[in-house]
Write an enzyme that holds these catalytic residues in place. Structure first.
Site: not given
Length: 298
Positions: A144, A239, A269
């Site tokens: 991320s 996502e 995600h």
């Protein structure tokens, strides 16, 4: 692939969120609590350390350690998280590769907005090199926001005249703070974590009024990737940030960079964190581990 596993995970992630806005402290506590439920391989050894004048955690495999270093950057929208919230990912890579990881506890926004986290990451890389590690023996990895840090640290290292690491591995990286990818709209409702409006708050805290049209915060749109090392981008189709990876992959190819875009269907995600719950998570980490071992030169 297990449709039942994916459906069960999606249902779990869609449980009602707190009705009232959360403070930063509440967001951090809730994120840490969620990530503490992730499975960590048995036997890995963790040791607190300091790197680049920041805390960190060394993660060693249970058995003999192979040469090399995975410099890991945790996720959390640049405002949450620590090496411990990413332990399921870091320890899984260590377990599958037999290679030591150093996971960095970089400074978080809003107390320390852009570019503090990137400065910490570059300082950590410098220290590894200054202590005798060869760049060819180091892989950057992150999930991320940490995936974004891994990419942007490469840009900063190159521009500072430092050698490039052997490779970069990213899990659902955040690579476009302009949020211009089509998936920001086309994946609305499919993404169990994010809505477009939610990024406004975390972006405001991280950028603190600075321009999102900057290569270090939106490398998928603005970075010159000349001279980049090989990169693996893993993402799921469910996502909003999917096109951060697809756009970056296009940009990398155009710059002559070896790039693998690895997209898994119907997963959310950073799905790789759900090892032991989702077959696709373990399979994706197997592919990431293979990529790392193929590119290290120790």
């Amino acid at each position: 692939m297990s449709r039942e596993q994916r459906n069960k995970l999606d249902e779990m992630l869609r449980r009602p969120n707190p009705a009232k806005p959360q403070t930063v402290e509440e967001m951090r506590a809730n994120f840490a609590a969620m990530m503490a439920t992730m499975l960590v391989p048995a036997g890995v050894r963790t040791t607190p350390t300091t790197i680049g004048n920041r805390p960190g955690v060394i993660v060693d495999p249970a058995q003999d350690t192979r040469p090399g270093i995975i410099l890991y950057f945790h996720g959390g929208s640049y405002i949450m998280g620590s090496p411990y919230t990413a332990m399921s990912l870091t320890a899984s890579l260590v377990d599958k590769t037999g290679i030591r990881s150093v996971s960095l506890d970089y400074r978080l926004a809003p107390e320390h907005p852009f570019p503090a986290a990137l400065e910490d990451a570059l300082a950590a890389y410098r220290e590894l090199l200054d202590n005798g590690a060869q760049a060819s023996s180091i892989v950057f990895a992150g999930d991320s926001a940490g995936g974004g840090i891994a990419v942007s640290t490469c840009l900063m290292a190159r521009d500072a005249g430092l050698p490039m690491p052997a490779a970069v591995v990213t899990f659902s990286p955040g690579l476009d703070k302009t949020h211009s990818g089509a998936s920001m709209d086309s994946k609305m409702g499919l993404d169990p974590f994010f809505i477009r409006e939610g990024f406004a708050l975390t972006d405001e805290m991280y950028l603190a009024g600075q321009d999102p049209n900057h290569e270090l915060v939106s490398p998928a749109r603005f970075a010159d990737l000349t001279g980049f090392p090989p990169i693996l981008l893993q993402a799921g189709t469910n996502e909003l940030l999917l096109d951060d990876s697809t756009q970056f992959a296009d940009r990398a190819r155009a710059a002559g960079v070896d790039v693998i875009l690895d997209v898994t269907a119907d997963v959310p995600h950073v799905f790789q964190a759900f090892t032991g719950m989702l077959d696709e998570a373990d399979q994706a980490l197997d592919r990431a581990a293979l990529f790392i071992t193929q590119h290290l030169r120790c």
